[in-house]
Design a protein around this motif. Structure first.
Motif, PDB file in Angstrom:
ATOM      1  N   LYS A   1       9.578  13.633 -10.169  1.00  0.00           N
ATOM      2  CA  LYS A   1       8.209  13.254 -10.337  1.00  0.00           C
ATOM      3  C   LYS A   1       7.893  11.588 -10.193  1.00  0.00           C
ATOM      4  N   THR A   2       8.912  10.987 -10.590  1.00  0.00           N
ATOM      5  CA  THR A   2       8.934   9.556 -10.546  1.00  0.00           C
ATOM      6  C   THR A   2       9.222   9.029  -9.226  1.00  0.00           C
ATOM      7  N   SER A   3       8.726   7.651  -9.250  1.00  0.00           N
ATOM      8  CA  SER A   3       8.688   7.101  -7.754  1.00  0.00           C
ATOM      9  C   SER A   3       9.737   5.826  -7.913  1.00  0.00           C
ATOM     10  N   ALA A   4      10.665   5.637  -7.217  1.00  0.00           N
ATOM     11  CA  ALA A   4      11.533   4.590  -7.088  1.00  0.00           C
ATOM     12  C   ALA A   4      10.700   3.321  -6.291  1.00  0.00           C
ATOM     13  N   GLY A   5       9.748   3.608  -5.723  1.00  0.00           N
ATOM     14  CA  GLY A   5       9.043   2.416  -4.766  1.00  0.00           C
ATOM     15  C   GLY A   5       9.546   2.641  -3.511  1.00  0.00           C
ATOM     16  N   ARG A   6       8.832   1.986  -2.570  1.00  0.00           N
ATOM     17  CA  ARG A   6       9.283   2.188  -0.914  1.00  0.00           C
ATOM     18  C   ARG A   6       9.976   0.913  -0.787  1.00  0.00           C
ATOM     19  N   PHE A   7      11.091   1.506   0.078  1.00  0.00           N
ATOM     20  CA  PHE A   7      12.127   0.510   0.540  1.00  0.00           C
ATOM     21  C   PHE A   7      11.690   0.122   1.967  1.00  0.00           C
ATOM     22  N   PHE A   8      12.273  -0.975   2.786  1.00  0.00           N
ATOM     23  CA  PHE A   8      11.747  -1.346   3.906  1.00  0.00           C
ATOM     24  C   PHE A   8      11.656  -0.341   5.120  1.00  0.00           C
ATOM     25  N   GLU A   9      12.709   0.614   5.202  1.00  0.00           N
ATOM     26  CA  GLU A   9      12.477   1.761   6.145  1.00  0.00           C
ATOM     27  C   GLU A   9      11.418   2.714   5.918  1.00  0.00           C
ATOM     28  N   ASP A  10      10.819   2.717   4.826  1.00  0.00           N
ATOM     29  CA  ASP A  10       9.741   3.370   4.584  1.00  0.00           C
ATOM     30  C   ASP A  10       8.295   3.214   5.110  1.00  0.00           C
ATOM     31  N   PHE A  11       8.136   1.935   5.529  1.00  0.00           N
ATOM     32  CA  PHE A  11       7.065   1.456   6.037  1.00  0.00           C
ATOM     33  C   PHE A  11       6.772   1.677   7.649  1.00  0.00           C
ATOM     34  N   ARG A  12       5.655   1.988   7.957  1.00  0.00           N
ATOM     35  CA  ARG A  12       5.199   2.166   9.430  1.00  0.00           C
ATOM     36  C   ARG A  12       4.307   1.166   9.842  1.00  0.00           C
ATOM     37  N   LEU A  13       4.419   0.683  10.897  1.00  0.00           N
ATOM     38  CA  LEU A  13       3.540  -0.162  11.396  1.00  0.00           C
ATOM     39  C   LEU A  13       2.120   0.460  11.822  1.00  0.00           C
ATOM     40  N   GLY A  14       0.958  -0.278  11.064  1.00  0.00           N
ATOM     41  CA  GLY A  14      -0.343   0.257  11.132  1.00  0.00           C
ATOM     42  C   GLY A  14      -0.763   1.336  10.173  1.00  0.00           C
ATOM     43  N   GLU A  15       0.236   1.745   9.265  1.00  0.00           N
ATOM     44  CA  GLU A  15       0.033   2.469   8.283  1.00  0.00           C
ATOM     45  C   GLU A  15      -1.243   1.808   7.145  1.00  0.00           C
ATOM     46  N   VAL A  16      -2.132   2.675   6.856  1.00  0.00           N
ATOM     47  CA  VAL A  16      -3.089   2.098   5.909  1.00  0.00           C
ATOM     48  C   VAL A  16      -2.892   2.913   4.479  1.00  0.00           C
ATOM     49  N   ILE A  17      -2.536   2.199   3.531  1.00  0.00           N
ATOM     50  CA  ILE A  17      -2.087   2.442   2.202  1.00  0.00           C
ATOM     51  C   ILE A  17      -3.401   2.470   1.191  1.00  0.00           C
ATOM     52  N   ARG A  18      -3.615   3.475   0.609  1.00  0.00           N
ATOM     53  CA  ARG A  18      -4.795   3.223  -0.604  1.00  0.00           C
ATOM     54  C   ARG A  18      -4.089   3.218  -1.854  1.00  0.00           C
ATOM     55  N   HIS A  19      -4.515   2.131  -2.529  1.00  0.00           N
ATOM     56  CA  HIS A  19      -3.694   1.838  -4.005  1.00  0.00           C
ATOM     57  C   HIS A  19      -4.306   2.336  -5.064  1.00  0.00           C
ATOM     58  N   ALA A  20      -3.382   2.970  -5.855  1.00  0.00           N
ATOM     59  CA  ALA A  20      -3.913   3.378  -7.187  1.00  0.00           C
ATOM     60  C   ALA A  20      -3.871   1.839  -8.139  1.00  0.00           C
ATOM     61  N   THR A  21      -4.332   1.701  -9.076  1.00  0.00           N
ATOM     62  CA  THR A  21      -5.630   2.588  -9.937  1.00  0.00           C
ATOM     63  C   THR A  21      -6.743   1.682  -9.951  1.00  0.00           C
ATOM     64  N   PRO A  22      -7.848   2.011  -9.490  1.00  0.00           N
ATOM     65  CA  PRO A  22      -9.151   1.305  -9.622  1.00  0.00           C
ATOM     66  C   PRO A  22      -9.185   0.521 -10.991  1.00  0.00           C
ATOM     67  N   ARG A  23      -9.614  -0.587 -11.162  1.00  0.00           N
ATOM     68  CA  ARG A  23      -9.708  -1.485 -12.468  1.00  0.00           C
ATOM     69  C   ARG A  23     -11.112  -2.056 -12.892  1.00  0.00           C
ATOM     70  N   THR A  24     -11.836  -1.642 -13.817  1.00  0.00           N
ATOM     71  CA  THR A  24     -12.883  -2.231 -14.240  1.00  0.00           C
ATOM     72  C   THR A  24     -12.206  -3.628 -15.042  1.00  0.00           C
ATOM     73  N   VAL A  25     -12.877  -4.779 -14.485  1.00  0.00           N
ATOM     74  CA  VAL A  25     -12.502  -6.102 -15.006  1.00  0.00           C
ATOM     75  C   VAL A  25     -13.572  -6.837 -15.943  1.00  0.00           C
ATOM     76  N   THR A  26     -13.298  -6.866 -17.112  1.00  0.00           N
ATOM     77  CA  THR A  26     -14.379  -7.068 -18.179  1.00  0.00           C
ATOM     78  C   THR A  26     -14.130  -8.471 -18.817  1.00  0.00           C
ATOM     79  N   ALA A  27     -15.233  -8.913 -19.479  1.00  0.00           N
ATOM     80  CA  ALA A  27     -15.323 -10.242 -20.015  1.00  0.00           C
ATOM     81  C   ALA A  27     -14.007 -10.623 -21.096  1.00  0.00           C
ATOM     82  N   GLY A  28     -13.457  -9.423 -21.800  1.00  0.00           N
ATOM     83  CA  GLY A  28     -12.191  -9.349 -22.226  1.00  0.00           C
ATOM     84  C   GLY A  28     -10.813 -10.060 -21.261  1.00  0.00           C
ATOM     85  N   ASP A  29     -10.949  -9.511 -20.214  1.00  0.00           N
ATOM     86  CA  ASP A  29     -10.159 -10.029 -19.255  1.00  0.00           C
ATOM     87  C   ASP A  29     -10.274 -11.510 -18.967  1.00  0.00           C
TER      88      ASP A  29
END
Length: 348
Positions: free
Chosen positions: A2-30
């Motif tokens: 259930k854990t991810s070791a991350g992508r290695f070079f051979e896991d990428f495909r030309l033209g692939e679109v990756i939607r990244h986690a996680t949306p981040r609300t950036v505050t005045a504290g940040d």
């Protein structure tokens, strides 16, 4: 598994679109924490009152804070198994971002090239930073060297994209609202120098230095939710080439940008990133100095309030920049840790 070791070079495909986690609300504290980490002093990003009187809604987030947050979103999918981040190009800041806005990131794989050693390859991605309403606030290209999981694995669709040497001046200014220069207080901004006071070829030694603390670079990288192992895992780093955790390259960019205030105090908005290279690794305990050269100047079409400077900022470790260290022929001076080429806007 259930854990991810991350992508290695051979896991990428030309033209692939990756939607990244996680949306981040950036505050005045940040924003306050970012200021505490780097000591940035640009007035528009420091004062709601000054920002509002010249044309902003209020004080926007620092451009590089936006860049780092978007960049951090991409790390688990792009560079968790990176050997090194190699460069940047075609970066554009498209809208001001204010505290309270939520940022997310999407990347497209635009290039793949296996290295001759068969152990690594270079992945090229174009990343877009988005607000919650879908509006683009940032886009850039970066390329990163990534390990292969299996040295025998083949990658069929290899391609190296053609990238622009610089962002065209006609594409600048979109991320900056019209500025009331009459209301811009140069005294409170901390510098008298306007766009027209700079000349192509001019060099500026920013004089000051800042020592990188272990706790600060760790805190900064966590602030951006950048999970790259080379920055955090000392146990794993002990057996690496350097035996130490590497400082995130973006940390160096922000240090140099903050130091550049001394000489470029009115260059408050980064409009575009033309390119960038990390010349040597940086470690906690090293002291960063920097200098800048004016590569070009440009008027903004239809605008009399702002002008653009194309700047090359060089950061060096443990070496004051009175001698303007840079390239020695085809090689960088050993002290150089960053070569950053960008367009900044200044009042006219």
């Amino acid at each position: 598994m259930k854990t991810s070791a991350g992508r290695f070079f051979e896991d990428f495909r030309l033209g692939e679109v990756i939607r990244h986690a996680t949306p981040r609300t950036v505050t005045a504290g940040d924003a306050a924490l970012y200021s505490a980490l780097y000591g940035t002093r640009f007035a528009v990003q420091s004062s709601d009152v000054l920002a509002a009187q010249i044309g902003y809604e209020r004080s926007p987030l620092d451009d590089l804070l936006v860049f780092h947050v978007v960049f951090g979103k991409t790390v688990p999918d792009i560079s968790l198994n990176a050997v090194a981040n190699l460069g940047y190009a075609e970066g554009r800041f498209l809208k001001p971002v204010y505290p309270g806005e939520t940022l997310s990131a999407v990347s497209e794989v635009i290039g793949l090239k296996e290295n001759s050693n068969g152990k690594t390859g270079v992945v090229y991605v174009r990343t877009r930073g988005l607000r919650s309403d879908g509006a683009e606030v940032l886009e850039y290209v970066r390329w990163v060297m990534v390990k292969k999981r299996d040295e025998a694995a083949s990658v069929a669709d290899q391609h190296v994209p053609q990238l622009a040497d610089s962002v065209e001046p006609s594409h600048l200014g979109i991320g900056c609202p019209p500025i009331d220069v009459e209301a811009y207080d140069f005294g409170l901004a901390g510098s008298p120098w306007r766009w027209g006071d700079f000349r192509i070829g001019e060099r500026i030694d920013h004089v000051d230095g800042m020592t990188v603390e272990e706790a600060e670079h760790q805190l900064a990288t966590r602030l951006y939710q950048n999970t790259a192992r080379v920055h955090f895992d000392q146990h794993a780093a002990t057996g690496s080439r350097f035996g130490r955790r590497l400082i995130y390259g973006g940390h160096v960019i922000s240090l140099a940008r903050a130091l550049s205030f001394n000489g470029l105090g009115n260059a408050f908005h980064i409009a575009a990133i033309n390119g960038g290279r990390h010349g040597a690794p940086l470690f906690a305990g090293d002291t960063v100095y920097c200098w800048s050269e004016v590569l070009d100047t440009a008027e903004l079409e239809g605008r009399s309030d702002m002008g653009a400077l194309r700047l090359r900022t060089i950061a060096a470790k443990n070496a004051p920049c009175t001698g303007f260290p840079g390239r020695n022929g085809s090689e960088y001076d050993p002290a150089v840790v960053l070569d950053f080429d960008y367009w900044a806007l200044l009042p006219r």
